[in-house]
Design a protein around this motif. Structure first.
Motif, PDB file in Angstrom:
ATOM      1  N   ILE A 144       0.840  -1.202   0.000  1.00 34.13           N
ATOM      2  CA  ILE A 144       0.000   0.000   0.000  1.00 34.13           C
ATOM      3  C   ILE A 144       0.876   1.254   0.000  1.00 34.13           C
ATOM      4  CG2 ILE A 144      -1.677   1.329   1.337  1.00 34.13           C
ATOM      5  CD1 ILE A 144      -2.865  -1.337   2.274  1.00 34.13           C
ATOM      6  N   ALA A 145       1.971   1.231   0.759  1.00 33.71           N
ATOM      7  CA  ALA A 145       2.882   2.380   0.788  1.00 33.71           C
ATOM      8  C   ALA A 145       3.497   2.619  -0.584  1.00 33.71           C
ATOM      9  CB  ALA A 145       3.976   2.147   1.827  1.00 33.71           C
ATOM     10  N   LEU A 146       3.835   1.533  -1.287  1.00 31.55           N
ATOM     11  CA  LEU A 146       4.381   1.669  -2.636  1.00 31.55           C
ATOM     12  C   LEU A 146       3.354   2.318  -3.565  1.00 31.55           C
ATOM     13  CD1 LEU A 146       6.427   1.121  -4.889  1.00 31.55           C
ATOM     14  CD2 LEU A 146       5.483  -1.203  -5.057  1.00 31.55           C
ATOM     15  N   MET A 147       2.108   1.892  -3.474  1.00 30.65           N
ATOM     16  CA  MET A 147       1.060   2.470  -4.319  1.00 30.65           C
ATOM     17  C   MET A 147       0.827   3.942  -3.983  1.00 30.65           C
ATOM     18  SD  MET A 147      -1.696  -0.599  -4.695  1.00 30.65           S
ATOM     19  CE  MET A 147      -1.208  -2.142  -5.487  1.00 30.65           C
ATOM     20  N   ARG A 148       0.935   4.293  -2.710  1.00 27.29           N
ATOM     21  CA  ARG A 148       0.803   5.700  -2.333  1.00 27.29           C
ATOM     22  C   ARG A 148       1.905   6.536  -2.992  1.00 27.29           C
ATOM     23  NH1 ARG A 148      -2.570   6.889   1.943  1.00 27.29           N
ATOM     24  NH2 ARG A 148      -3.213   5.180   3.320  1.00 27.29           N
ATOM     25  N   ARG A 149       3.114   5.986  -3.050  1.00 24.64           N
ATOM     26  CA  ARG A 149       4.221   6.731  -3.661  1.00 24.64           C
ATOM     27  C   ARG A 149       4.003   6.904  -5.156  1.00 24.64           C
ATOM     28  NH1 ARG A 149       7.162   3.353  -0.142  1.00 24.64           N
ATOM     29  NH2 ARG A 149       8.077   2.116  -1.848  1.00 24.64           N
ATOM     30  N   VAL A 150       3.437   5.899  -5.789  1.00 28.81           N
ATOM     31  CA  VAL A 150       3.095   6.029  -7.211  1.00 28.81           C
ATOM     32  C   VAL A 150       2.067   7.150  -7.385  1.00 28.81           C
ATOM     33  CG1 VAL A 150       2.030   4.890  -9.194  1.00 28.81           C
ATOM     34  CG2 VAL A 150       3.649   3.636  -7.755  1.00 28.81           C
ATOM     35  N   LYS A 151       1.076   7.169  -6.505  1.00 28.89           N
ATOM     36  CA  LYS A 151       0.045   8.213  -6.567  1.00 28.89           C
ATOM     37  C   LYS A 151       0.663   9.607  -6.441  1.00 28.89           C
ATOM     38  CE  LYS A 151      -3.979  10.372  -5.847  1.00 28.89           C
ATOM     39  NZ  LYS A 151      -4.802  10.845  -6.984  1.00 28.89           N
ATOM     40  N   VAL A 152       1.570   9.779  -5.490  1.00 24.45           N
ATOM     41  CA  VAL A 152       2.208  11.084  -5.277  1.00 24.45           C
ATOM     42  C   VAL A 152       3.044  11.484  -6.483  1.00 24.45           C
ATOM     43  CG1 VAL A 152       3.923  12.316  -3.893  1.00 24.45           C
ATOM     44  CG2 VAL A 152       2.184  10.928  -2.769  1.00 24.45           C
ATOM     45  N   ALA A 153       3.719  10.494  -7.114  1.00 25.02           N
ATOM     46  CA  ALA A 153       4.565  10.793  -8.266  1.00 25.02           C
ATOM     47  C   ALA A 153       3.752  11.357  -9.429  1.00 25.02           C
ATOM     48  CB  ALA A 153       5.302   9.526  -8.707  1.00 25.02           C
ATOM     49  N   PHE A 154       2.556  10.816  -9.641  1.00 27.02           N
ATOM     50  CA  PHE A 154       1.714  11.271 -10.737  1.00 27.02           C
ATOM     51  C   PHE A 154       0.862  12.483 -10.345  1.00 27.02           C
ATOM     52  CE2 PHE A 154       2.667   7.175 -12.604  1.00 27.02           C
ATOM     53  CZ  PHE A 154       2.536   7.376 -13.973  1.00 27.02           C
TER      54      PHE A 154
END
Length: 277
Positions: A247-257
């Motif tokens: 979930i933390a990895l997906m949050r970082r993807v969200k922030v990047a985009f």
């Protein structure tokens, strides 16, 4: 990185798509359909396993349980399956005429060997009448006057019987009415909790049941959503399927985009403050 797949599966939380290029596939020249009815859900799933094991590549394999079929009959005022039917599958194959005939025969044999009663559409009108049963399902369930909560869970195809057994246990344990139908070929089953409008006690029981449903689906190595996405309704249950690290990895993807959190805020990660994702 396959960014196309990342964006397509992002539920509108990563980007706004302004142009799409599609590859067109010619319509198959021939399509043929059968409806097979069974006295147990297990037999219906066995038939699906058997027909795929026979190297049939169907265009569609749709599973419908007794509650769903009964709703269609009430809605249409017609008997669509024999009395005593506990499950049915709608199988369609398409392609060139010679290949379709062979695959349809294999599918029909697989259904009969699993105890099914097979009806084959003899013309286009009959084919559309068989498909009407499946197409009327959602309308029929809504026509009951009950509130329909639809969960698009998915499990490995061979574990669909275990999923249906889980649903039966939950329905009995929590005193709920449940109707199931869906895409048996890939294990994507729509579990519909049918609730009395305004009955807060029943809704509370349904929320307890849906949590156990999601836990059971994950235990069966499935997913809490097969095609509709996480959205708002399943966000509180995301941790049942994914680890904190995932979930933390997906949050970082969200922030990047989307560093400002402007795209579909609250979707998937409802507890995140704006700009954090």
């Amino acid at each position: 990185y396959d960014l196309t797949q990342v964006l397509v599966g992002s539920e509108g939380t990563l980007a706004i798509i302004t142009e799409i290029t599609l590859r067109l596939v010619p319509r198959p020249p021939v399509a043929a359909t059968i409806l097979a009815t069974f006295t147990t859900p297990q037999a219906a799933v066995d038939a699906v396993t058997a027909l795929i094991g026979a190297a049939v590549v169907p265009a569609a394999v749709e599973l419908m349980d007794a509650a769903s079929l009964e709703a269609v009959e009430r809605h249409t005022g017609e008997q669509v399956v024999p009395a005593g039917t506990q499950a049915a599958i709608l199988v369609e194959v398409d392609g060139m005429a010679s290949g379709v005939a062979e695959e349809l025969a294999l599918a029909a044999d697989a259904c009969r060997q699993s105890g099914g009663l097979v009806t084959q559409a003899v013309d286009e009108g009959a084919r559309q009448r068989l498909w009407r049963i499946r197409r009327e399902l959602s309308y029929a369930l809504r026509a009951t006057g009950l509130v329909k909560i639809n969960h698009d869970v998915v499990v490995p195809r061979g574990r669909v019987p275990s999923l249906l057994a889980l649903v039966d246990r939950l329905a009995a344990s929590y005193g709920l009415r449940v109707a199931c139908f869906g895409h048996a070929g890939d294990g994507n089953i729509h579990v519909n909790l049918m609730l009395t409008p305004g009955d807060t006690a029943e809704r509370a029981r349904a929320h307890q049941a849906e949590r156990e449903l999601f836990q059971g689906v994950v235990a069966l190595e499935g997913s809490i959503t097969g095609e509709h996405g996480v959205g708002f309704s399943k966000a509180p249950y995301l941790h049942l399927e994914l680890s904190p690290a995932e979930i933390a990895l997906m949050r970082r993807v969200k922030v990047a985009f989307d560093p400002l959190g402007l795209l579909n805020p609250g979707k998937i990660f409802p507890d995140a403050p704006a700009g954090v994702a």
